[in-house]
Design a protein around this motif. Structure first.
Motif, mmCIF file in Angstrom:
data_model
loop_
_atom_site.group_PDB
_atom_site.id
_atom_site.type_symbol
_atom_site.label_atom_id
_atom_site.label_comp_id
_atom_site.label_asym_id
_atom_site.label_seq_id
_atom_site.Cartn_x
_atom_site.Cartn_y
_atom_site.Cartn_z
ATOM 1 N N UNK A 1 2.203 6.128 -7.022
ATOM 2 C CA UNK A 1 1.095 6.962 -7.507
ATOM 3 C C UNK A 1 1.457 8.437 -7.472
ATOM 4 N N UNK A 2 2.129 8.844 -6.403
ATOM 5 C CA UNK A 2 2.544 10.243 -6.272
ATOM 6 C C UNK A 2 3.532 10.602 -7.374
ATOM 7 N N UNK B 1 2.621 15.261 8.115
ATOM 8 C CA UNK B 1 3.420 16.178 8.958
ATOM 9 C C UNK B 1 3.688 17.521 8.273
ATOM 10 N N UNK B 2 3.609 17.542 6.944
ATOM 11 C CA UNK B 2 3.800 18.823 6.247
ATOM 12 C C UNK B 2 2.451 19.403 5.889
ATOM 13 N N UNK B 3 2.396 20.719 5.764
ATOM 14 C CA UNK B 3 1.116 21.361 5.443
ATOM 15 C C UNK B 3 0.814 21.199 3.956
ATOM 16 N N UNK B 4 -0.463 21.316 3.642
ATOM 17 C CA UNK B 4 -0.887 21.227 2.238
ATOM 18 C C UNK B 4 -0.240 22.330 1.411
ATOM 19 N N UNK B 5 -0.125 23.503 2.010
ATOM 20 C CA UNK B 5 0.454 24.630 1.274
ATOM 21 C C UNK B 5 1.888 24.295 0.853
ATOM 22 N N UNK B 6 2.633 23.672 1.746
ATOM 23 C CA UNK B 6 4.012 23.290 1.429
ATOM 24 C C UNK B 6 4.026 22.302 0.268
ATOM 25 N N UNK B 7 3.098 21.343 0.281
ATOM 26 C CA UNK B 7 3.041 20.358 -0.796
ATOM 27 C C UNK B 7 2.672 21.017 -2.114
ATOM 28 N N UNK B 8 1.782 21.990 -2.071
ATOM 29 C CA UNK B 8 1.406 22.694 -3.313
ATOM 30 C C UNK B 8 2.621 23.418 -3.880
ATOM 31 N N UNK C 1 0.839 -1.204 0.000
ATOM 32 C CA UNK C 1 0.000 0.000 0.000
ATOM 33 C C UNK C 1 0.871 1.250 0.000
ATOM 34 N N UNK C 2 1.895 1.220 0.833
ATOM 35 C CA UNK C 2 2.795 2.369 0.934
ATOM 36 C C UNK C 2 3.536 2.598 -0.381
ATOM 37 N N UNK C 3 4.019 1.496 -0.962
ATOM 38 C CA UNK C 3 4.734 1.606 -2.244
ATOM 39 C C UNK C 3 3.799 2.139 -3.325
ATOM 40 N N UNK C 4 2.568 1.642 -3.318
ATOM 41 C CA UNK C 4 1.583 2.091 -4.319
ATOM 42 C C UNK C 4 1.337 3.591 -4.188
ATOM 43 N N UNK C 5 1.267 4.076 -2.957
ATOM 44 C CA UNK C 5 1.055 5.511 -2.751
ATOM 45 C C UNK C 5 2.244 6.313 -3.266
ATOM 46 N N UNK C 6 3.457 5.831 -2.978
ATOM 47 C CA UNK C 6 4.657 6.521 -3.472
ATOM 48 C C UNK C 6 4.693 6.531 -4.999
ATOM 49 N N UNK D 1 -1.483 13.978 -6.761
ATOM 50 C CA UNK D 1 -0.212 13.664 -6.097
ATOM 51 C C UNK D 1 -0.273 14.057 -4.627
ATOM 52 N N UNK D 2 -0.833 15.228 -4.345
ATOM 53 C CA UNK D 2 -0.920 15.704 -2.960
ATOM 54 C C UNK D 2 -1.859 14.805 -2.156
ATOM 55 N N UNK D 3 -2.954 14.414 -2.768
ATOM 56 C CA UNK D 3 -3.911 13.513 -2.117
ATOM 57 C C UNK D 3 -3.204 12.216 -1.688
ATOM 58 N N UNK D 4 -2.354 11.697 -2.562
ATOM 59 C CA UNK D 4 -1.670 10.446 -2.248
ATOM 60 C C UNK D 4 -0.559 10.648 -1.227
ATOM 61 N N UNK D 5 0.176 11.752 -1.348
ATOM 62 C CA UNK D 5 1.302 11.936 -0.439
ATOM 63 C C UNK D 5 0.822 12.168 1.000
ATOM 64 N N UNK D 6 -0.390 12.749 1.117
ATOM 65 C CA UNK D 6 -0.935 12.958 2.458
ATOM 66 C C UNK D 6 -1.271 11.632 3.138
#
Lengths: 191, 264
Positions: B36-37, B96-103, B29-34, B84-89
């Motif tokens: 996917x991102x 741990x990082x804010x959405x703004x930082x990811x954007x 699952x973790x690999x799939x998220x990475x 990508x942000x949806x998956x990385x979250x």
């Protein structure tokens, strides 16, 4: 060594590892966390007693099923609370009800504030009067109630709250500040 | 006597034969998220690179294509960044990082990689290979309707004894071109570059250009042809000739009038 004493000095991480092969050790984790999690459920939701028991049961079953997914970078405590929080949200979604701030029994030790919590009440000149505090929380947005409960009743740090609610620490700090302002405002309206 | 919660849980686990989910499922699952991102960011970068390609080559494209393709590519890029942000979250420590930082990080990564894709001709290659949805095909179509729009892009294949130019368009049609209305310098462009774009009009089966400039689509697929030494940006250049861009642009603005009046 008495088995119960042996179990009581084992860490949560050790119990998690042992639970994977022996369910009796998981029972020790249940005993260790049932009061805490039960109180937390009563604090954040006003569902009936039997539903609270069902929720608590589901929480422990989910914890058991997901033991291999326990992230050792977190404390087991935070991880368990995270599952508890998510289960309450899922329950509300399934039953199509809004999560409403829980009703406390005034004699219950559910309604206790930490030292920081009492300081906060002192700052805003609020009395630790169960009825008005409860009424105030009842009028607030649930996301502010959540952080106030975790911070000033459960006594968690921002980092632990970040792990429980899966939000950045900065966001948690902002939510707590806003929650305090909201609480003050609503308290003044009620009293 | 009321059964303790511990006993209820343990007996439920035993009676339902519940087992903890296997560790490898969490890892997968973790690999799939990475993955996917990363894939989402790559797709966003391709869309961004395509937007850069279109912006750099906008002179070769009709304005409505520039508008719509631009909008679609920006929208696609934004969509993949959001994905990508949806998956990385959802990655273990992703919250741990804010959405703004990811954007911000997402935008920087996408613009950076998109620029690399453009510079490395990856975007140009894709745009030439995806058929009618691609910008290269759109550009070639735009410059292949000389009777209707007065725009012709073609390659010089022969100069007849009468001084006419035989030119082959991107649609493989052959056009007879009479350069009497353009000056000597502009006529040289046909020889210097071979592939040119022209603005003019058709009359009695002959195309009369009013202005000419080298055909160019920057950072498109490299071509290799044994008969020419240097093919660059779709452009076959024999010498450093005058490119005539300024005059061409001003004539381009008058293309509708030129077609209507059959006159330069």
């Amino acid at each position: 060594m008495d088995q119960r004493l042996h179990n009581s000095i084992m860490t949560d991480v050790e119990l998690v590892a042992l639970s994977l092969s022996n369910q009796e050790y998981f029972g020790v984790l249940v005993e260790r966390y049932e009061i805490k999690l039960g109180r937390y459920i009563r604090r954040i939701t006003s569902v009936p007693q039997e539903d609270q028991e069902d929720i608590l049961q589901n929480i422990f079953l989910k914890i058991y099923i997901n033991l291999n997914g326990f992230d050792k970078k977190l404390s087991f405590n935070s991880w368990a609370y995270r599952i508890a929080h998510n289960e309450v949200v899922d329950y509300a979604r399934r039953e199509k009800i809004k999560i409403k701030y829980g009703k406390f029994d005034y004699e219950d030790d559910v309604f206790t504030w930490t030292a920081d919590g009492k300081d906060f009440l002192g700052e805003i000149h609020a009395r630790e009067d169960a009825h008005s505090i409860q009424s105030t929380l009842g009028t607030m947005d649930i996301k502010y109630c959540e952080v106030l409960i975790l911070k000033f009743m459960e006594g968690y740090s921002y980092r632990e709250m970040s792990d429980i609610l899966k939000k950045p620490e900065g966001t948690i700090a902002t939510l707590v500040n806003r929650a305090k302002k909201s609480f003050k405002q609503h308290y003044e309206n009620i009293t | 006597m009321k059964t303790s919660l511990k006993n209820k849980i343990v007996s439920q686990i035993q009676s339902q034969q519940l087992q903890p989910k296997e560790r490898w499922k969490f890892i997968v699952q973790e690999i799939a998220l990475w993955l996917g991102t990363i894939i989402s960011l790559l797709l966003a970068s391709l869309a961004a690179g395509s937007f850069i390609f279109q912006s750099v080559n906008s002179a070769a494209l009709p304005s409505h294509i520039v508008l719509w393709f631009g909008f679609i590519r920006i929208a696609l890029s934004a969509l993949f960044i959001v994905l990508a942000i949806y998956q990385v979250l959802r990655i273990a420590q992703g919250y741990k990082r804010s959405r703004r930082m990811y954007v911000i990080i997402g935008l920087l990564v996408v613009v950076g990689i998109g620029s690399l894709f453009f510079a490395a001709r990856i975007t140009g290659t894709i745009e030439s290979r995806i058929g009618s949805s691609g910008l290269v095909n759109q550009a070639q179509k735009y410059w292949s309707l000389p009777k209707e729009t007065g725009l012709l892009a073609a390659e010089l294949i022969e100069i007849t004894n009468d001084g006419y130019l035989l030119m082959q368009g991107f649609d493989n049609r052959t056009h007879i071109v009479d350069t009497r209305y353009i000056d000597r310098n502009e006529q040289d462009i046909f020889i210097d570059f071979l592939r040119v774009k022209t603005v003019g009009y058709y009359d009695n089966g002959i195309f009369y250009p009013c202005a000419v400039a080298p055909w160019e689509l920057k950072q498109t697929v490299r071509e290799s042809r044994s008969d020419y030494r240097n093919i660059r940006n779709g452009n076959i250049q024999f010498s450093k000739g005058e490119r005539n861009q300024k005059n061409f642009n001003s004539t381009f603005e008058r293309k509708t009038e030129i077609v209507r009046t059959n006159s330069c």
